[in-house]
Scaffold this motif. Structure first.
Motif, PDB file in Angstrom:
ATOM      1  N   SER A  52       0.828  -1.207   0.000  1.00  0.00           N
ATOM      2  CA  SER A  52       0.000   0.000   0.000  1.00  0.00           C
ATOM      3  C   SER A  52       0.863   1.258   0.000  1.00  0.00           C
TER       4      SER A  52
ATOM      5  N   ASP B  19      -2.147   5.070 -13.199  1.00  0.00           N
ATOM      6  CA  ASP B  19      -1.947   3.666 -13.538  1.00  0.00           C
ATOM      7  C   ASP B  19      -0.468   3.331 -13.362  1.00  0.00           C
TER       8      ASP B  19
ATOM      9  N   ILE C 219      -1.464  -2.264 -13.485  1.00  0.00           N
ATOM     10  CA  ILE C 219      -2.560  -1.736 -12.664  1.00  0.00           C
ATOM     11  C   ILE C 219      -3.215  -0.604 -13.437  1.00  0.00           C
TER      12      ILE C 219
ATOM     13  N   LYS D 102      -8.230   2.720  -7.127  1.00  0.00           N
ATOM     14  CA  LYS D 102      -9.114   1.631  -6.686  1.00  0.00           C
ATOM     15  C   LYS D 102      -8.302   0.520  -6.014  1.00  0.00           C
ATOM     16  N   THR D 103      -7.118   0.257  -6.550  1.00  0.00           N
ATOM     17  CA  THR D 103      -6.242  -0.766  -5.972  1.00  0.00           C
ATOM     18  C   THR D 103      -5.795  -0.378  -4.568  1.00  0.00           C
TER      19      THR D 103
ATOM     20  N   LEU E 191      -0.693 -11.163  -5.627  1.00  0.00           N
ATOM     21  CA  LEU E 191      -0.975 -10.532  -6.913  1.00  0.00           C
ATOM     22  C   LEU E 191      -0.874 -11.588  -8.003  1.00  0.00           C
TER      23      LEU E 191
ATOM     24  N   GLN F 228      -1.593 -12.114 -12.290  1.00  0.00           N
ATOM     25  CA  GLN F 228      -2.000 -11.539 -13.570  1.00  0.00           C
ATOM     26  C   GLN F 228      -1.486 -12.406 -14.724  1.00  0.00           C
TER      27      GLN F 228
ATOM     28  N   ILE G  94      -6.257  -9.594  -7.084  1.00  0.00           N
ATOM     29  CA  ILE G  94      -5.580  -9.275  -5.831  1.00  0.00           C
ATOM     30  C   ILE G  94      -6.324  -9.961  -4.693  1.00  0.00           C
TER      31      ILE G  94
ATOM     32  N   LEU H  22      -9.587  -6.790 -11.367  1.00  0.00           N
ATOM     33  CA  LEU H  22      -9.634  -5.519 -12.087  1.00  0.00           C
ATOM     34  C   LEU H  22      -9.305  -5.717 -13.558  1.00  0.00           C
TER      35      LEU H  22
END
Length: 257
Positions: free
Chosen positions: A12, A24, A61, A66-67, A81, A83, A95, A104
């Protein structure tokens, strides 16, 4: 499939620290680290944190706010994570934190890295030249600064208004620097602090002007000590001594608002 596990609080903080104007991100999982970089008109930044790498690859991202909001709302200690990569294109970002999961949609165009390749080339050339120059600009000033002294201007600057440019002035012979902002009408603020290992260039005084976003960009730096390189009317380069974090703050014309 790109996959890694990282501490929620650390992730975070990492994602929140790329500066203003970043919506992004494109990150890379490699060498047990999560590496990210952005290049905007205000700043260039690269940094890295350690992760538990499961599979290397890219993490894209598309919606950074939002993340970050999801990570702050979760209570789990670790974050996974995931992807998938399909012929070089990123799939949905998944996530997982504790009992919570968010998926997302991806994007193939990441605005924050559009100019990253060109900016990275400039940084690499400057590093090879021992930071004596950046592009065509000569960086004649050098020293080591406590990041806390830089971040202190965020609260001080609000006293005289948040829409004023900032000036960074380095006086090498006195081993100190001053960050100032404001006008004679709104009031002026001056914050002076000591510089260690300062370059000794006779009576040289160099200064550069930055936009009102200057404190927000400086907040990208982790606490600790950072080497800095600067000149007269040039970028301000800050290379953290203990963390993998390099910040180049882009100067603006003194007459710009």
């Amino acid at each position: 499939m790109t996959k890694c596990i990282v501490k929620r609080n650390e992730l975070s903080s990492f994602l929140s620290g790329f500066g203003p104007g970043v919506d992004d991100l494109r990150l890379d999982v490699k060498d047990n680290g999560l590496v990210g970089g952005v290049a905007l008109s205000t700043h260039f930044l690269t940094k890295r944190i350690t992760v538990d790498q499961k599979e290397s690859g890219a993490i894209v991202i598309a919606d950074l706010s939002k993340t970050i909001a999801f990570l702050k709302a979760c209570t789990g200690e670790d974050v996974e994570l995931h992807q998938p990569q399909n012929n070089g294109d990123a799939g949905k970002l998944r996530i997982v934190c504790g009992n919570s999961t968010i998926s997302l949609p991806p994007t193939q165009e990441v605005a924050s890295v559009a100019a990253l390749e060109m900016a990275t080339k400039l940084v690499e050339e400057a590093n090879e030249n021992n930071w004596d120059s950046f592009g065509e600009a000569q960086l004649t000033g050098y020293g080591v600064v406590d990041v806390a002294d830089l971040k202190h201007v965020a609260s001080l600057g609000k006293v005289v208004g948040q829409d004023k440019p900032y000036k960074f002035t380095f006086v090498s012979k006195n081993s100190n620097a001053v960050i100032s902002t404001g006008t004679s009408v709104s009031g002026q603020m001056f914050h002076k602090f000591d510089i260690s290992d300062a370059s000794q260039n006779d009576d040289e005084i160099v200064g550069s002007t930055f936009g009102p976003w200057f404190p927000d960009v400086l907040s990208c730096l982790p606490n600790g000590k950072a080497e800095f390189y600067t000149g007269d009317g040039t970028v301000l380069v800050l290379n953290h001594q203990d963390k993998d974090c390099l910040l180049v703050v882009i100067d603006q014309d003194a007459n710009e608002e």
